[in-house]
Design a protein around this motif. Sequence first.
Motif, short mmCIF file in Angstrom:
data_model
loop_
_atom_site.label_atom_id
_atom_site.label_comp_id
_atom_site.label_asym_id
_atom_site.label_seq_id
_atom_site.Cartn_x
_atom_site.Cartn_y
_atom_site.Cartn_z
N VAL A 441 0.85 -1.20 0.00
CA VAL A 441 0.00 0.00 0.00
C VAL A 441 0.88 1.25 0.00
O VAL A 441 0.62 2.21 -0.75
N THR A 442 1.92 1.25 0.82
CA THR A 442 2.83 2.40 0.86
C THR A 442 3.50 2.61 -0.49
O THR A 442 3.61 3.74 -0.98
N HIS A 443 3.95 1.53 -1.09
CA HIS A 443 4.61 1.61 -2.40
C HIS A 443 3.68 2.20 -3.45
O HIS A 443 4.04 3.14 -4.18
N TRP A 444 2.45 1.68 -3.53
CA TRP A 444 1.51 2.14 -4.55
C TRP A 444 1.05 3.57 -4.28
O TRP A 444 0.82 4.35 -5.22
N ARG A 445 0.94 3.93 -3.02
CA ARG A 445 0.50 5.30 -2.71
C ARG A 445 1.57 6.31 -3.17
O ARG A 445 1.24 7.37 -3.71
N ARG A 446 2.84 5.97 -2.98
CA ARG A 446 3.91 6.85 -3.46
C ARG A 446 3.88 6.97 -4.97
O ARG A 446 4.04 8.07 -5.54
N LEU A 447 3.67 5.84 -5.65
CA LEU A 447 3.58 5.88 -7.11
C LEU A 447 2.42 6.74 -7.56
O LEU A 447 2.53 7.52 -8.52
#
Length: 929
Positions: A441-447
Amino acid sequence: MGRDQHIHLTPPLSWPRVAGEPPGEVSAFQPRPEDDRAVLEHDRLTGVRSLVLTGPGGTGKTQLAARWVRRAVERRTDLIVWADASSADALVSTLAEAARLVRAPGAEDGTDAATAARALLTWLAGTDRSWLVVFDDIQEPDQVLCWWPEVGRGTVLGTTRRRDAKLTGKGRRLVQVGVFDAERARAYLRERLTEAGHPNLYTEPAAAELADALGGLPLALGHAAGYMIHAAGHLSDEENGCAAYLRRFRDRGLRLREVLPPEGDTEDYGRLVDVTLLLGLDAARQSGLGGYAEPTLQAVALLDPSGHPRAVWDFLDEVRLADPAQSPPAADPVPSALSVMHRLGLVTRDGEVVRMHALTGRAVRETMTESDGVTVLAAGALLAVWPASAEATALGRTLRANAAVLAEHTGARLWTVAGVPEMLFRAGQDLGMAGHAADAVTHWRRLLESGEAHLGPDHRHTLRARLGLATWLGPAGDHRLAVTELAALVVRMSEALGADDELTLTARNVHARARGAAGDKPGALAGFEALLPDAERVLSADHEITLSTRTSIGVWRGENGDPWGAVAALEPVLARQREVFGDDHPLTLTTLNNIAAWRGKGGDHVGAAAELRTVAVHRARVIGPDHPLTLTTWHSHAHNLAESGDPGQALVVLREVLENRIRVFGPDHPDVLIAHCDIGHWSGQVGDAAGAVESFTTALETALRRPRPDPLEIIGLRRQVADWRAGAGDLAGAATELERALDDCEELVGPHPEFLPDMLGLVGLRTETGDAAGVVAAWERILRLRRLFPGPDHEDLADALQRVAAARLGAGDTAGAVAGFTQHLDLLLRTRGPGDPLTHFARNNLAEARGLDGDIPGAVAEFERLLAELERWHPDEEFTAFIRKHLGTWRARLRDSRRPSGSLLRRVWSRLRAVGNLPRTAWSRFRAR
């Protein structure tokens, strides 16, 4: 399945453990006595167990730290952590990895890496095991010192070019690491060239002059020696060796255009490293790499200095050799780029891992012209070696780390360079599939944030990032939000991309799955059934999305109560998947697994157990024994074994699954919790109540460590612990756990009649253990419930008031009992009237309680009122005669002014616990009247 079945899985945790990738020893390593005294013999320095090695870039700080690690290995230090401190994210990630390796409490995979890293610091401070933590290449002290462990039984070692005063705080000792002196620099060149089989290249006085020209910098000396060793194959002794290299070095120095940044070159050695590096590139070009030498090195410089897969170099060679201009004469073998760069000392090869020193990588990036082509080459190399199922493997973790570093170097060009977005999408999907939903979730939110800033909200890449984020919200614990986000995203994609776009259809597929995960099983089935005709029309009947949708339709028919309907729907899908994709395709294996699982849910547990074992073995071969899906299949196999009548063998399999999940995912992964619960359930079923308590207690502790614990899950686990504690004979422990469960229930939804059986169970447990105060508290909890739900004619409320008052009396709280019996009487007077037998009974209890509280006049007065009512309503009843006699007893006590004795209190309490203060026969006849 028989009991002789054995599942060969990886053994449980053992010591020592190593997190991170410490570098190997360089050739011709030169120990320095002054460094030995200051660093390697630190245990002679009283109280100094926290050190920082500081010095110019390339002076060998990392190699000194690596030597420290080798000594720690020899001493069998329990935990060794090697963290790349040049990046806060990389440092935290390695600390999180170490936390999971040692199973530090609070370092669950469902949390972010920072939480796991903090858990490691707590573990280090309190453990009695030996440990060594190395923070290599500290660039920003503020980003590292906050993660500096408290020294207990361990040692902390940092390396940096910085000399900030703050590095000496909190007991840290700053150790200066300088360059080689003249003698040691010459010794290095002599030993390095001799070990490589070229002692003739070392000549004096040229070697001394070269060492002096290089400033004794170990990194520069290494590059120089590597260049000479490589050139020995095609240059004469006159053209090669220390004297010839010195001439080339000086010529190249005159043409330098760029140098390393000033903040990284405190001793004016950085420029010299650059000169040596560029000489290595020239040698690489002359070796047959031609024009690909520089872009190859540049591409690798964009990757993680901690290491990248050796297979990356195979891809780089393929790209180079695909260029017709690179075709060599038939007699000349094509050199491997990796072998060339390794010989030149530009990279280090360690088995299947290749590393470029961070300083070398920085030098390459800072001297090259920014090129999209090089970035495409690096991203393409990672994607080319990325297996279909690498999520839970060391290779998968390495690839994700390299993707993150490449994205960091790409910066604002992230979205415009071909291949980079797809690489990051793959990394995000792999992160979730590996069981790290919260990190995904953190990875995709940054993207998503980056995509919206650079491309706008409706660009295809931005929408793809939004889909990735919404996909993993549910597995991370927020199923409702996932459904809401996905529903809105489907509408947005339909408007921006079109209803028939493949990405829109994919979002519909994910949305239907999310509805099911959120509990809307009919909605999930309806969603997949609506999607199927559109997928067949737009994508074809054999497209992955179409066949996946057909699989999901079968699954959700089963979830809606039709297991054999699910089997019937899935079997033709399986046949088609085998034709289109083959037996080893992930979709084919998933359908095989689903068919077997639904056979079990339909009642054929024997057949399901056999089929699931076959699928598990197949998955282990195709995607690996540690893959989450492989372990899930073994878990399902165990469940069906137990249901088929062999819970003992099922427990053997479940425990092996649990051990491997802990090893692969860490102790706090959701699948680990599920395994604990199933082991607890089946342990109880085979009569091992203590084992059930242990497993459910561990599951409860795991659930409580989550960043956002699920209240309903916690309540259910507490109930299980309470039930099995009672079964094991620990009634007090069972009562405590059940009380906590009820507290959680009331905090979540407030008092509710659904919880009444648990409340009554708590009363029973407190009574059995003789906990009078606990009995009062348990009945008071029920009273709070009855005030909200009083029952017909307030009967339930009246009963609760009476029970609370009686419990208070039993606990010795006579004043509280008087207050409770007063409330009970007042309620009955309002609801039943003064002539009702229950009202008379309540007044009798109040009179007794007043007397026991020392208010003998009050007791006499209450009995007199009761007798007056009875003589009015029931003058000839036995009960009236009993009260008349009893009143006489209390009047006598009033005359004698005696306080009731303890024995009297116990006798009255004994009667009240039963049915009241009358003999059973008299009360029964009166109540019937």
